[in-house]
Design an enzyme around this catalytic site. Sequence first.
Site, PDB file in Angstrom:
ATOM      1  N   ARG A 142      46.482  29.850 -24.065  1.00  0.00           N
ATOM      2  CA  ARG A 142      46.610  31.241 -24.463  1.00  0.00           C
ATOM      3  C   ARG A 142      45.197  31.780 -24.710  1.00  0.00           C
ATOM      4  O   ARG A 142      44.435  31.202 -25.497  1.00  0.00           O
ATOM      5  CB  ARG A 142      47.423  31.325 -25.743  1.00  0.00           C
ATOM      6  N   ASN A 181      47.309  26.766 -27.868  1.00  0.00           N
ATOM      7  CA  ASN A 181      46.878  28.020 -28.494  1.00  0.00           C
ATOM      8  C   ASN A 181      45.834  27.648 -29.554  1.00  0.00           C
ATOM      9  O   ASN A 181      46.174  27.202 -30.648  1.00  0.00           O
ATOM     10  CB  ASN A 181      48.086  28.715 -29.127  1.00  0.00           C
ATOM     11  N   ARG A 210      47.862  45.769 -41.034  1.00  0.00           N
ATOM     12  CA  ARG A 210      47.037  46.695 -40.244  1.00  0.00           C
ATOM     13  C   ARG A 210      47.584  48.114 -40.340  1.00  0.00           C
ATOM     14  O   ARG A 210      48.804  48.311 -40.371  1.00  0.00           O
ATOM     15  CB  ARG A 210      47.036  46.287 -38.772  1.00  0.00           C
ATOM     16  N   GLU A 249      56.686  32.791 -25.958  1.00  0.00           N
ATOM     17  CA  GLU A 249      55.387  32.919 -25.300  1.00  0.00           C
ATOM     18  C   GLU A 249      54.947  31.596 -24.671  1.00  0.00           C
ATOM     19  O   GLU A 249      54.333  31.587 -23.611  1.00  0.00           O
ATOM     20  CB  GLU A 249      54.344  33.432 -26.299  1.00  0.00           C
ATOM     21  N   HIS A 256      50.026  41.235 -27.200  1.00  0.00           N
ATOM     22  CA  HIS A 256      51.394  40.694 -27.129  1.00  0.00           C
ATOM     23  C   HIS A 256      51.896  40.735 -25.688  1.00  0.00           C
ATOM     24  O   HIS A 256      53.098  40.753 -25.438  1.00  0.00           O
ATOM     25  CB  HIS A 256      52.404  41.486 -27.991  1.00  0.00           C
TER      26      HIS A 256
END
Length: 400
Positions: free
Chosen positions: A91, A8, A242, A387, A180
Amino acid sequence: MKTVLVINAGSSSLKYQLIDIETEAVLAKGLCERIGIDGKLTYQPTGGEKFQKEAPMPTHQQAIELVLAVLTDAKIGVIKDMADVAAVGHRVLHGGPNFTASALIDDKCIAAIEEVIPLGPLHNPANLMGIHACRAAMPDTPQVAVFDTAWGMSMAQKTFQYALPYEVYTEHFVRRYGFHGTSHMFVTGEAIKRLGREGDPDVKIITCHLGNGSSVSCSKGGKCVDTSMGLTPLEGLPMGTRCGSIDPAIVPFLMDKMHLSIKEMDTLMNKKSGMLGISGVSSDFRDLWAASKAGNDRATLALEMFAQGVKRYIGSYFAELNGADCIVFTAGVGENDWAMREMIMQDMDALGVDFDFEKNRTAPRGEECVLSKPESKIRVMVLPTNEELAIARDTAAIAL
Ligand code: ADP
């Protein structure tokens, strides 16, 4: 031994995990930090001692070479040589309209990832640096790109389309993609297994990935039907920093009133809003609960707004799916924060959820657990996301 190296890559960092593909055990994991600045390598073999060293890594390629050297090190390594790495899984944040599933990396795939850089301007270039570095360091090892947006590509057009002029979609690829995706896909698959409903086209799951970034998604037969994030990860729930979904007219209104540039408005919505912006305390839920207990009303408000947001999505997805078999909580908040789960699950009995509030309070943090009562029509579960394992599984399925 057959392993998959999961990468990643960020702009100045690179997280890695080496996974044995037969046993699915993590053999080692770690992080390269401050790439292009000075450089620090962290390496943690499973069951072994953590190893850290300052090491110059001017580019991602030097970083990956250091990772390969430590993984194959005679003393602290976990594999004999590079031949034990059967494939590399990357990723990648944004696949745009080009990718509906993970893909074997070749020049064409790289060009397609480059093409959608405008949709993921911060992440895609960094992900590509990781890909180029691994291709240079391991030219004979197959590489796979796993896209965070691929999960959302099964949405119907009426669901992914924004009600803007149609040309905005055809010319600029503006649509809901969702993020996600790897996490929603992983926990959905695990939930279906726990329900014993593999291969059932009617199994309906709502997944709540609640962390620093948060999204809710729903699926039928293991395929995404809807998801709360949009063209970018800004849409949907209020998050750590956010704002989530707001009246879009607020954007020009505030730019005018506060004399903000496009960049400043973007920063306000992405970095200064959400839990942090409402509470004025922190984006971290642990800090918010502490502040709320100490009487900080704005911290309480932020927590209530978050719970309300998740509840709204669960309700609307319940209507969209015409019911649900299982609601899953996952990620940092979903797996650890019993008080937030309690707030979300209040007054859900009309939907057929018989939530076990007592069990929820005492559930072990970060572990799989059923939180609904046995007689509940809808099962509620905590399922830890993974993940990296999802990326390793997809990589093995495509490359090996
Ligand atoms: P990211 O989106 O960065 O991957 P994570 O899924 O790791 O985020 O979630 C991180 C968030 O999880 C933290 O900001 C924190 O608010 C929350 N969190 C982690 N542990 C706990 C806990 N024990 N109680 C409450 N919240 C927690």
